[in-house]
Write a protein that holds these residues in place. Structure first.
Motif, PDB file in Angstrom:
ATOM      1  N   GLU A  16       4.386   7.859 -12.236  1.00 16.01           N
ATOM      2  CA  GLU A  16       5.839   7.676 -12.261  1.00 16.01           C
ATOM      3  C   GLU A  16       6.510   8.469 -11.139  1.00 16.01           C
ATOM      4  O   GLU A  16       7.444   7.986 -10.501  1.00 16.01           O
ATOM      5  CB  GLU A  16       6.417   8.101 -13.613  1.00 16.01           C
ATOM      6  N   GLN A  17       6.037   9.681 -10.893  1.00 17.69           N
ATOM      7  CA  GLN A  17       6.600  10.493  -9.813  1.00 17.69           C
ATOM      8  C   GLN A  17       6.340   9.847  -8.457  1.00 17.69           C
ATOM      9  O   GLN A  17       7.226   9.814  -7.597  1.00 17.69           O
ATOM     10  CB  GLN A  17       6.019  11.904  -9.836  1.00 17.69           C
ATOM     11  N   LEU A  18       5.136   9.352  -8.273  1.00 22.56           N
ATOM     12  CA  LEU A  18       4.809   8.672  -7.013  1.00 22.56           C
ATOM     13  C   LEU A  18       5.673   7.432  -6.832  1.00 22.56           C
ATOM     14  O   LEU A  18       6.159   7.157  -5.739  1.00 22.56           O
ATOM     15  CB  LEU A  18       3.327   8.310  -6.970  1.00 22.56           C
ATOM     16  N   GLN A  19       5.867   6.684  -7.900  1.00 20.45           N
ATOM     17  CA  GLN A  19       6.670   5.460  -7.858  1.00 20.45           C
ATOM     18  C   GLN A  19       8.102   5.759  -7.433  1.00 20.45           C
ATOM     19  O   GLN A  19       8.707   4.980  -6.696  1.00 20.45           O
ATOM     20  CB  GLN A  19       6.652   4.780  -9.231  1.00 20.45           C
ATOM     21  N   LEU A  20       8.634   6.892  -7.854  1.00 22.87           N
ATOM     22  CA  LEU A  20      10.002   7.260  -7.485  1.00 22.87           C
ATOM     23  C   LEU A  20      10.175   7.377  -5.980  1.00 22.87           C
ATOM     24  O   LEU A  20      11.259   7.087  -5.447  1.00 22.87           O
ATOM     25  CB  LEU A  20      10.397   8.585  -8.144  1.00 22.87           C
ATOM     26  N   ARG A  43       6.834  16.450   1.247  1.00 24.83           N
ATOM     27  CA  ARG A  43       6.921  17.019  -0.092  1.00 24.83           C
ATOM     28  C   ARG A  43       5.625  16.989  -0.902  1.00 24.83           C
ATOM     29  O   ARG A  43       5.524  17.652  -1.921  1.00 24.83           O
ATOM     30  CB  ARG A  43       8.030  16.316  -0.862  1.00 24.83           C
ATOM     31  N   MET A  44       4.667  16.207  -0.471  1.00 22.90           N
ATOM     32  CA  MET A  44       3.444  16.031  -1.268  1.00 22.90           C
ATOM     33  C   MET A  44       2.261  16.778  -0.679  1.00 22.90           C
ATOM     34  O   MET A  44       2.151  16.919   0.539  1.00 22.90           O
ATOM     35  CB  MET A  44       3.089  14.549  -1.372  1.00 22.90           C
ATOM     36  N   ASP A  45       1.371  17.190  -1.570  1.00 24.51           N
ATOM     37  CA  ASP A  45       0.112  17.763  -1.100  1.00 24.51           C
ATOM     38  C   ASP A  45      -0.796  16.608  -0.678  1.00 24.51           C
ATOM     39  O   ASP A  45      -0.445  15.434  -0.818  1.00 24.51           O
ATOM     40  CB  ASP A  45      -0.536  18.644  -2.172  1.00 24.51           C
ATOM     41  N   GLU A  46      -1.951  16.941  -0.151  1.00 23.85           N
ATOM     42  CA  GLU A  46      -2.835  15.915   0.413  1.00 23.85           C
ATOM     43  C   GLU A  46      -3.254  14.871  -0.622  1.00 23.85           C
ATOM     44  O   GLU A  46      -3.242  13.671  -0.341  1.00 23.85           O
ATOM     45  CB  GLU A  46      -4.072  16.575   1.015  1.00 23.85           C
ATOM     46  N   THR A  47      -3.617  15.303  -1.811  1.00 24.45           N
ATOM     47  CA  THR A  47      -4.072  14.366  -2.844  1.00 24.45           C
ATOM     48  C   THR A  47      -2.970  13.405  -3.239  1.00 24.45           C
ATOM     49  O   THR A  47      -3.182  12.189  -3.321  1.00 24.45           O
ATOM     50  CB  THR A  47      -4.574  15.136  -4.080  1.00 24.45           C
ATOM     51  N   ALA A  48      -1.789  13.939  -3.488  1.00 24.03           N
ATOM     52  CA  ALA A  48      -0.664  13.092  -3.886  1.00 24.03           C
ATOM     53  C   ALA A  48      -0.288  12.128  -2.763  1.00 24.03           C
ATOM     54  O   ALA A  48       0.012  10.958  -3.016  1.00 24.03           O
ATOM     55  CB  ALA A  48       0.533  13.952  -4.276  1.00 24.03           C
ATOM     56  N   PHE A  49      -0.310  12.602  -1.517  1.00 23.78           N
ATOM     57  CA  PHE A  49       0.043  11.741  -0.392  1.00 23.78           C
ATOM     58  C   PHE A  49      -0.942  10.588  -0.257  1.00 23.78           C
ATOM     59  O   PHE A  49      -0.539   9.447  -0.028  1.00 23.78           O
ATOM     60  CB  PHE A  49       0.108  12.540   0.913  1.00 23.78           C
ATOM     61  N   LEU A  50      -2.210  10.863  -0.446  1.00 19.23           N
ATOM     62  CA  LEU A  50      -3.223   9.808  -0.378  1.00 19.23           C
ATOM     63  C   LEU A  50      -2.966   8.758  -1.462  1.00 19.23           C
ATOM     64  O   LEU A  50      -3.024   7.553  -1.202  1.00 19.23           O
ATOM     65  CB  LEU A  50      -4.615  10.415  -0.532  1.00 19.23           C
ATOM     66  N   GLN A  51      -2.645   9.191  -2.657  1.00 20.89           N
ATOM     67  CA  GLN A  51      -2.327   8.268  -3.750  1.00 20.89           C
ATOM     68  C   GLN A  51      -1.056   7.491  -3.440  1.00 20.89           C
ATOM     69  O   GLN A  51      -0.965   6.288  -3.707  1.00 20.89           O
ATOM     70  CB  GLN A  51      -2.162   9.035  -5.061  1.00 20.89           C
ATOM     71  N   PHE A  52      -0.059   8.189  -2.876  1.00 18.68           N
ATOM     72  CA  PHE A  52       1.191   7.522  -2.539  1.00 18.68           C
ATOM     73  C   PHE A  52       0.979   6.434  -1.493  1.00 18.68           C
ATOM     74  O   PHE A  52       1.509   5.336  -1.612  1.00 18.68           O
ATOM     75  CB  PHE A  52       2.237   8.528  -2.041  1.00 18.68           C
TER      76      PHE A  52
END
Length: 91
Positions: A16-20, A43-52
């Motif tokens: 949900e956070q990524l979708q925002l 704003r994102m760390d590496e893992t979150a950015f890859l998922q985004f």
């Protein structure tokens, strides 16, 4: 950030956070896709950015979107000393 909000680092990002981050609008004429990617990068760390980026691609969004100066996020990251991972995620 409001003073009553605590900054959380190191926590996993939810879907949900990524979708925002796909829903940001601009008011200065900046390409919306570029704006969303840039905000995620800052704003994102590496893992979150890859998922985004995976989510961004699955939504058919434009990884080659440019800022008002005509630069893609990848072009900007090429000048950042510690952006190798993020740049690799865009390719």
């Amino acid at each position: 950030m409001k003073r009553d909000k605590k900054r959380i680092e190191g926590e996993p990002w939810s879907a949900e956070q990524l979708q925002l981050y796909l829903d940001f609008n601009t008011y200065d004429g900046t390409d919306r896709d570029f704006h969303c990617l840039y905000r995620a990068y800052t704003r994102m760390d590496e893992t979150a950015f890859l998922q985004f980026v995976a989510l961004f691609k699955s939504e058919g969004r434009n990884l080659a979107a440019t800022n008002p100066d005509g630069h893609t996020l990848a072009a900007l990251l090429a000048n950042h000393a510690q952006s190798e991972f993020y740049l690799g995620a865009l390719v």
